[in-house]
Design a protein around this motif. Structure first.
Motif, PDB file in Angstrom:
ATOM      1  N   PRO A   1       0.808  -1.218   0.000  1.00  0.00           N
ATOM      2  CA  PRO A   1       0.000   0.000   0.000  1.00  0.00           C
ATOM      3  C   PRO A   1       0.843   1.271   0.000  1.00  0.00           C
ATOM      4  CG  PRO A   1      -1.020  -1.608   1.432  1.00  0.00           C
ATOM      5  CD  PRO A   1       0.290  -2.204   0.976  1.00  0.00           C
ATOM      6  N   SER A   2       1.959   1.262   0.726  1.00  0.00           N
ATOM      7  CA  SER A   2       2.826   2.446   0.751  1.00  0.00           C
ATOM      8  C   SER A   2       3.469   2.698  -0.613  1.00  0.00           C
ATOM      9  CB  SER A   2       3.916   2.299   1.818  1.00  0.00           C
ATOM     10  OG  SER A   2       3.374   2.536   3.106  1.00  0.00           O
ATOM     11  N   ASP A   3       3.710   1.639  -1.384  1.00  0.00           N
ATOM     12  CA  ASP A   3       4.246   1.792  -2.740  1.00  0.00           C
ATOM     13  C   ASP A   3       3.238   2.523  -3.621  1.00  0.00           C
ATOM     14  OD1 ASP A   3       6.594   0.398  -2.130  1.00  0.00           O
ATOM     15  OD2 ASP A   3       5.733  -1.528  -2.723  1.00  0.00           O
ATOM     16  N   VAL A   4       1.972   2.156  -3.450  1.00  0.00           N
ATOM     17  CA  VAL A   4       0.906   2.776  -4.245  1.00  0.00           C
ATOM     18  C   VAL A   4       0.817   4.263  -3.916  1.00  0.00           C
ATOM     19  CG1 VAL A   4      -1.577   2.828  -4.709  1.00  0.00           C
ATOM     20  CG2 VAL A   4      -0.406   0.629  -4.447  1.00  0.00           C
ATOM     21  N   GLU A   5       0.857   4.583  -2.621  1.00  0.00           N
ATOM     22  CA  GLU A   5       0.799   5.997  -2.201  1.00  0.00           C
ATOM     23  C   GLU A   5       1.967   6.777  -2.786  1.00  0.00           C
ATOM     24  OE1 GLU A   5       1.886   9.559  -0.397  1.00  0.00           O
ATOM     25  OE2 GLU A   5       3.016   7.770   0.164  1.00  0.00           O
ATOM     26  N   GLN A   6       3.162   6.220  -2.697  1.00  0.00           N
ATOM     27  CA  GLN A   6       4.347   6.920  -3.188  1.00  0.00           C
ATOM     28  C   GLN A   6       4.306   7.102  -4.703  1.00  0.00           C
ATOM     29  OE1 GLN A   6       7.903   5.000  -1.624  1.00  0.00           O
ATOM     30  NE2 GLN A   6       7.126   5.157   0.468  1.00  0.00           N
ATOM     31  N   ALA A   7       3.780   6.111  -5.403  1.00  0.00           N
ATOM     32  CA  ALA A   7       3.650   6.220  -6.862  1.00  0.00           C
ATOM     33  C   ALA A   7       2.670   7.335  -7.231  1.00  0.00           C
ATOM     34  CB  ALA A   7       3.182   4.889  -7.454  1.00  0.00           C
ATOM     35  N   LEU A   8       1.570   7.409  -6.502  1.00  0.00           N
ATOM     36  CA  LEU A   8       0.566   8.452  -6.765  1.00  0.00           C
ATOM     37  C   LEU A   8       1.121   9.833  -6.446  1.00  0.00           C
ATOM     38  CD1 LEU A   8      -2.619   6.705  -5.328  1.00  0.00           C
ATOM     39  CD2 LEU A   8      -2.107   7.124  -7.741  1.00  0.00           C
ATOM     40  N   TRP A   9       1.837   9.944  -5.340  1.00  0.00           N
ATOM     41  CA  TRP A   9       2.436  11.229  -4.970  1.00  0.00           C
ATOM     42  C   TRP A   9       3.451  11.653  -6.024  1.00  0.00           C
ATOM     43  CZ3 TRP A   9       7.409  12.903  -4.114  1.00  0.00           C
ATOM     44  CH2 TRP A   9       7.539  14.167  -3.513  1.00  0.00           C
ATOM     45  N   SER A  10       4.313  10.724  -6.410  1.00  0.00           N
ATOM     46  CA  SER A  10       5.353  10.995  -7.396  1.00  0.00           C
ATOM     47  C   SER A  10       4.756  11.450  -8.723  1.00  0.00           C
ATOM     48  CB  SER A  10       6.192   9.734  -7.608  1.00  0.00           C
ATOM     49  OG  SER A  10       7.194   9.951  -8.578  1.00  0.00           O
ATOM     50  N   SER A  11       3.712  10.760  -9.152  1.00  0.00           N
ATOM     51  CA  SER A  11       3.055  11.098 -10.412  1.00  0.00           C
ATOM     52  C   SER A  11       2.426  12.492 -10.353  1.00  0.00           C
ATOM     53  CB  SER A  11       1.972  10.055 -10.734  1.00  0.00           C
ATOM     54  OG  SER A  11       1.283  10.391 -11.910  1.00  0.00           O
ATOM     55  N   ALA A  12       1.767  12.795  -9.233  1.00  0.00           N
ATOM     56  CA  ALA A  12       1.106  14.096  -9.075  1.00  0.00           C
ATOM     57  C   ALA A  12       2.123  15.237  -9.046  1.00  0.00           C
ATOM     58  CB  ALA A  12       0.269  14.102  -7.799  1.00  0.00           C
ATOM     59  N   ILE A  13       3.226  15.040  -8.315  1.00  0.00           N
ATOM     60  CA  ILE A  13       4.257  16.080  -8.238  1.00  0.00           C
ATOM     61  C   ILE A  13       4.914  16.284  -9.600  1.00  0.00           C
ATOM     62  CG2 ILE A  13       6.499  16.680  -7.236  1.00  0.00           C
ATOM     63  CD1 ILE A  13       4.095  16.996  -5.346  1.00  0.00           C
ATOM     64  N   GLY A  14       5.181  15.181 -10.301  1.00  0.00           N
ATOM     65  CA  GLY A  14       5.771  15.277 -11.631  1.00  0.00           C
ATOM     66  C   GLY A  14       4.889  16.070 -12.583  1.00  0.00           C
TER      67      GLY A  14
END
Length: 216
Positions: free
Chosen positions: A178-191
């Motif tokens: 689940p933490s991987d999913v959160e980090q992927a979403l955060w990374s995508s949004a910031i990018g």
């Protein structure tokens, strides 16, 4: 990143760009804070098994990470930094001992002044990234379309969706927590946000040049 996407490659790409996005925010302190949160703190917590706990100093540093990566709210840091260590240790021991019951675990932590469901989720994610995702604005917006409600009820809806997505994306070769999913979403949004800012900045500069030429 479209939350509905089942393209594991795209999710891995977003997750793998996490550190790049952390660096791109141009906040030098965030790099060390992120290393503390994602590497040092989990190791410290698990070294304290079978009765893990977090200290006031560690909770304060976690809050710094949370606020630096997201919205800065200094009052929260003041509240957390003034908490008595015994109270923080006792509450976190109860919280960690309540897992995988995320609802009970969050409830044990929010008794601490300055600690709401979002901060509680960050504490739990540091200890159990395979169970509790961090309640970041970016991941909330992507998963449930709302990043304004920081209640326990909203967190449970969010956590369930993130857990389900992690399960959907996981294969024998690649496990998603689940933490991987959160980090992927955060990374995508910031990018995406930084790309938009860069594009807008470029358009403004071109417009300035165009106006200067017309004045000649």
């Amino acid at each position: 990143m479209d939350f509905k996407s089942s393209n594991v490659g795209l999710w891995k790409e977003a997750l793998n760009s996490y550190e790049t996005q952390i660096t791109s925010l141009d906040k030098p302190i965030l790099i060390s804070l992120d290393n503390f949160y994602r590497t040092e703190l989990p190791n410290l917590l698990h070294q304290r098994d079978p009765c893990p706990y977090i200290t006031t100093t560690e909770l304060s540093k976690l809050m710094q990470w949370k606020l630096t990566r997201g919205k800065w709210r200094p009052r929260l840091l003041e509240f957390v930094s003034s908490l008595k260590d015994d109270a923080v240790r006792a509450a976190s021991q109860k919280a960690f001992g309540s897992l995988p019951n995320v609802s009970k675990a969050v409830s044990e932590l929010v008794v601490l002044k300055g600690v709401g469901p979002a901060t509680a989720s960050a504490v739990l994610a540091a200890y159990a990234p395979d169970v509790a995702p961090f309640m970041s604005d970016e991941a909330m917006e992507a998963a449930i379309g709302n990043s304004k409600d920081y209640s326990l009820k909203q967190y449970l809806v969010f956590a369930e969706k993130i857990q389900a997505k992690a399960k959907e994306l996981s294969t024998e070769e690649n496990m998603f927590k689940p933490s991987d999913v959160e980090q992927a979403l955060w990374s995508s949004a910031i990018g995406a946000k930084l790309k938009t800012l860069s594009t807008n900045s470029g358009e403004v500069e071109l417009d300035k040049k165009s106006r200067r030429k017309r004045k000649r």
